[in-house]
Write an enzyme that holds these catalytic residues in place. Sequence first.
Site, PDB file in Angstrom:
ATOM      1  N   ASP A  70      -4.887   0.565   0.786  1.00  0.00           N
ATOM      2  CA  ASP A  70      -5.267  -0.723   0.640  1.00  0.00           C
ATOM      3  C   ASP A  70      -6.795  -0.713  -0.001  1.00  0.00           C
ATOM      4  O   ASP A  70      -7.092  -1.622  -0.883  1.00  0.00           O
ATOM      5  CB  ASP A  70      -5.265  -1.642   1.990  1.00  0.00           C
ATOM      6  CG  ASP A  70      -4.153  -2.122   1.952  1.00  0.00           C
ATOM      7  OD1 ASP A  70      -3.325  -2.494   1.115  1.00  0.00           O
ATOM      8  OD2 ASP A  70      -3.609  -2.330   3.375  1.00  0.00           O
TER       9      ASP A  70
ATOM     10  N   LEU B 193       0.714   0.746  12.317  1.00  0.00           N
ATOM     11  CA  LEU B 193      -0.535   0.608  11.915  1.00  0.00           C
ATOM     12  C   LEU B 193      -1.485   1.822  11.839  1.00  0.00           C
ATOM     13  O   LEU B 193      -1.273   2.624  12.543  1.00  0.00           O
ATOM     14  CB  LEU B 193      -1.464  -0.503  12.900  1.00  0.00           C
ATOM     15  CG  LEU B 193      -1.100  -0.255  14.365  1.00  0.00           C
ATOM     16  CD1 LEU B 193      -2.286   0.878  14.916  1.00  0.00           C
ATOM     17  CD2 LEU B 193      -1.108  -1.778  15.190  1.00  0.00           C
TER      18      LEU B 193
ATOM     19  N   SER C 268       0.913  -1.239  -0.030  1.00  0.00           N
ATOM     20  CA  SER C 268      -0.009  -0.125  -0.006  1.00  0.00           C
ATOM     21  C   SER C 268       0.861   0.967   0.181  1.00  0.00           C
ATOM     22  O   SER C 268       0.416   2.448  -0.116  1.00  0.00           O
ATOM     23  CB  SER C 268      -0.946  -0.071   1.193  1.00  0.00           C
ATOM     24  OG  SER C 268      -0.296   0.162   2.413  1.00  0.00           O
ATOM     25  N   HIS C 269       2.161   1.096   0.234  1.00  0.00           N
ATOM     26  CA  HIS C 269       2.965   2.335   0.358  1.00  0.00           C
ATOM     27  C   HIS C 269       4.394   1.923  -0.546  1.00  0.00           C
ATOM     28  O   HIS C 269       5.361   2.672  -0.159  1.00  0.00           O
ATOM     29  CB  HIS C 269       3.488   3.093   1.763  1.00  0.00           C
ATOM     30  CG  HIS C 269       1.951   3.470   2.254  1.00  0.00           C
ATOM     31  ND1 HIS C 269       0.896   2.533   2.810  1.00  0.00           N
ATOM     32  CD2 HIS C 269       1.493   4.520   2.269  1.00  0.00           C
ATOM     33  CE1 HIS C 269       0.053   3.342   3.101  1.00  0.00           C
ATOM     34  NE2 HIS C 269       0.202   4.606   2.726  1.00  0.00           N
TER      35      HIS C 269
HETATM   36  N1  NDP Z   1       1.535   8.236   5.617  1.00  0.00           N
HETATM   37  C1  NDP Z   1       0.477   7.955   6.255  1.00  0.00           C
HETATM   38  O1  NDP Z   1      -0.245   9.265   6.451  1.00  0.00           O
HETATM   39  C2  NDP Z   1      -0.361   6.661   6.453  1.00  0.00           C
HETATM   40  C3  NDP Z   1       0.486   5.399   6.342  1.00  0.00           C
HETATM   41  N2  NDP Z   1      -0.241   4.345   6.310  1.00  0.00           N
HETATM   42  C4  NDP Z   1       0.744   3.118   6.250  1.00  0.00           C
HETATM   43  O2  NDP Z   1       0.077   2.036   5.871  1.00  0.00           O
HETATM   44  C5  NDP Z   1       0.709   0.923   6.214  1.00  0.00           C
HETATM   45  C6  NDP Z   1      -0.461  -0.177   6.461  1.00  0.00           C
HETATM   46  O3  NDP Z   1      -1.284  -0.031   7.707  1.00  0.00           O
HETATM   47  P1  NDP Z   1      -2.197  -1.001   8.013  1.00  0.00           P
HETATM   48  O4  NDP Z   1      -2.663  -1.498   7.048  1.00  0.00           O
HETATM   49  O5  NDP Z   1      -2.903  -0.645   9.532  1.00  0.00           O
HETATM   50  O6  NDP Z   1      -1.115  -2.395   8.505  1.00  0.00           O
HETATM   51  P2  NDP Z   1      -1.405  -3.878   8.725  1.00  0.00           P
HETATM   52  O7  NDP Z   1      -2.900  -3.971   9.493  1.00  0.00           O
HETATM   53  O8  NDP Z   1      -1.136  -4.581   7.689  1.00  0.00           O
HETATM   54  O9  NDP Z   1      -0.409  -4.191   9.844  1.00  0.00           O
HETATM   55  C7  NDP Z   1      -0.487  -3.600  10.885  1.00  0.00           C
HETATM   56  C8  NDP Z   1       0.597  -4.073  11.947  1.00  0.00           C
HETATM   57  O10 NDP Z   1       0.432  -5.463  12.397  1.00  0.00           O
HETATM   58  C9  NDP Z   1       1.132  -6.404  12.236  1.00  0.00           C
HETATM   59  N3  NDP Z   1       0.429  -7.616  11.728  1.00  0.00           N
HETATM   60  C10 NDP Z   1      -0.451  -7.711  10.835  1.00  0.00           C
HETATM   61  N4  NDP Z   1      -0.956  -8.904  10.897  1.00  0.00           N
HETATM   62  C11 NDP Z   1      -0.786  -9.476  12.170  1.00  0.00           C
HETATM   63  C12 NDP Z   1      -0.749 -10.820  12.597  1.00  0.00           C
HETATM   64  N5  NDP Z   1      -1.673 -11.767  12.104  1.00  0.00           N
HETATM   65  N6  NDP Z   1      -0.081 -11.191  13.777  1.00  0.00           N
HETATM   66  C13 NDP Z   1       0.751 -10.109  14.355  1.00  0.00           C
HETATM   67  N7  NDP Z   1       0.957  -8.862  13.716  1.00  0.00           N
HETATM   68  C14 NDP Z   1       0.148  -8.633  12.638  1.00  0.00           C
HETATM   69  C15 NDP Z   1       1.901  -5.805  10.947  1.00  0.00           C
HETATM   70  O11 NDP Z   1       3.104  -6.644  10.632  1.00  0.00           O
HETATM   71  P3  NDP Z   1       3.828  -6.961   9.143  1.00  0.00           P
HETATM   72  O12 NDP Z   1       4.155  -5.561   8.635  1.00  0.00           O
HETATM   73  O13 NDP Z   1       4.803  -7.709   9.542  1.00  0.00           O
HETATM   74  O14 NDP Z   1       2.554  -7.703   8.450  1.00  0.00           O
HETATM   75  C16 NDP Z   1       2.196  -4.334  11.156  1.00  0.00           C
HETATM   76  O15 NDP Z   1       3.157  -3.913  12.026  1.00  0.00           O
HETATM   77  C17 NDP Z   1       1.562   1.123   7.181  1.00  0.00           C
HETATM   78  O16 NDP Z   1       2.981   1.071   7.010  1.00  0.00           O
HETATM   79  C18 NDP Z   1       1.077   2.827   7.773  1.00  0.00           C
HETATM   80  O17 NDP Z   1       2.355   3.335   8.375  1.00  0.00           O
HETATM   81  C19 NDP Z   1      -1.354   4.440   6.915  1.00  0.00           C
HETATM   82  C20 NDP Z   1      -2.063   5.252   6.938  1.00  0.00           C
HETATM   83  C21 NDP Z   1      -1.711   6.725   6.591  1.00  0.00           C
HETATM   84  O1  LIG Z   2      -2.963   4.679   3.128  1.00  0.00           O
HETATM   85  C1  LIG Z   2      -3.128   5.719   3.643  1.00  0.00           C
HETATM   86  O2  LIG Z   2      -4.155   5.697   4.505  1.00  0.00           O
HETATM   87  C2  LIG Z   2      -2.472   7.021   3.380  1.00  0.00           C
HETATM   88  N1  LIG Z   2      -1.326   6.665   3.102  1.00  0.00           N
HETATM   89  C3  LIG Z   2      -0.592   7.802   2.545  1.00  0.00           C
HETATM   90  C4  LIG Z   2      -1.104   9.260   2.915  1.00  0.00           C
HETATM   91  C5  LIG Z   2      -2.595   9.325   2.815  1.00  0.00           C
HETATM   92  C6  LIG Z   2      -3.194   8.064   3.659  1.00  0.00           C
END
Ligand code: NDP
Ligand SMILES: O=C(O)C1=NCCCC1
Length: 346
Positions: free
Chosen positions: A197, A188, A56-57
């Site tokens: 995603d 997260l 996703s990133h």
């Molecule tokens: N720049 C921005 O403004 C934004 C950036 N993001 C980015 O989006 C990305 C994805 O976020 P999100 O979808 O919430 O992440 P996920 O829900 O995929 O994962 C969240 C965390 O939980 C861990 N995890 C997932 N499944 C399990 C499991 N079954 N057991 C144990 N640990 C688990 C992951 O480890 P693992 O990675 O090893 O799977 C990760 O550290 C992040 O990197 C976040 O920084 C999100 C929102 C805004």
């Molecule tokens: O995946 C997200 O949520 C975001 N990623 C980058 C910046 C905006 C929100």
Amino acid sequence: MTASPEMAVNSNTQNLDFDALVQLLEQIFLRHGTSADVARTLALNCASAERDGAHSHGVFRIPGYVSTLQSGWVNGQAVPVVEDVASGFVRVDAGNGFAQPALAAARPLLVEKARSAGIAVLAIRNSHHFAALWPDVEPFADEGLVALSVVNSMTCVVPHGADRPLFGTNPIAFAAPRAGGAPIVFDLATSAIAHGDVQIAARKGERLPAGMGVDSLGQPTQDPKAILEGGALLPFGGHKGSALSMMVELLAAALTGGNFSFEFDWSNHPGAKTPWTGQLLIVIDPSKAAGQNFAERSQELVRQMHGVGLKRLPGDRRHLQRAKANVEGIALDPQTLANLRELAGL
Ligand SMILES: NC(=O)C1=CN([C@@H]2O[C@H](COP(=O)(O)OP(=O)(O)OC[C@H]3O[C@@H](n4cnc5c(N)ncnc54)[C@H](OP(=O)(O)O)[C@@H]3O)[C@@H](O)[C@H]2O)C=CC1
Ligand SMILES: O=C(O)C1=NCCCC1
């Protein structure tokens, strides 16, 4: 076996080694007006996400970076200004540039302060964060430090109990050293699913699990397009995720001088995709804390967790993916690679 710069592993993907992907991305950023430093920093960040399977990133974000630069919303040449404001506090004005170069510029002072005072805070403002957050914290844990970071994003999440979106997807990332193993890292979104995603699911025509979002009428939906076209996301865990998201708004925006998620406005910048918000990092030197060795204690916690049947720690999936990519290369579908080459002018 080491991956060659480009190696076809099966007919559906083309595999690039890490350095080749970094070079390609660097070329794209340079071609779209960033300085050499900014291009390198963003390319390393984005290639690391792709390598670790943080799709996703990863390269999925490149067209968004490009359109944002083309629209003039972000200054790709910005030179961050680091301000040493107090014994445990560093501020950076990112100059309307990306957040990662601002963090890179402030990092030496932040680490110096954390090591001398035991704790230090970095507040980045006037910045754009469009990436995964774990690359910002993991390197601190590699150096024996504990790090926590938050960044807010753009309005697309309905606070628990409200009927319209206000918060961003507002991620929280944490990293801690561990004796004899990779650092403990989680990262997260405080929304039930990251916005990226949802976009990927919409592109693939997939439905989402229940409980991720609502449509334009506020009704629950599993259709990613309905979420993206007038709908919104929900926080994870109801009121608990919502409270954490509120905390992120306060720490990443109110405390840094960045915009709240509801304050960004790219209407005069067609094609812009990144929010113009803030980022906060807290770095702790655990050697200053009383008691036993922190990294040994981390390892003990992990041992006990495995002892009660835990199979997967946060970060394990990424590290497995990284190990695989280091051998086989980073798999990209041919169309994605062709698009990246075109953006690079190749
Ligand atoms: N720049 C921005 O403004 C934004 C950036 N993001 C980015 O989006 C990305 C994805 O976020 P999100 O979808 O919430 O992440 P996920 O829900 O995929 O994962 C969240 C965390 O939980 C861990 N995890 C997932 N499944 C399990 C499991 N079954 N057991 C144990 N640990 C688990 C992951 O480890 P693992 O990675 O090893 O799977 C990760 O550290 C992040 O990197 C976040 O920084 C999100 C929102 C805004
Ligand atoms: O995946 C997200 O949520 C975001 N990623 C980058 C910046 C905006 C929100």
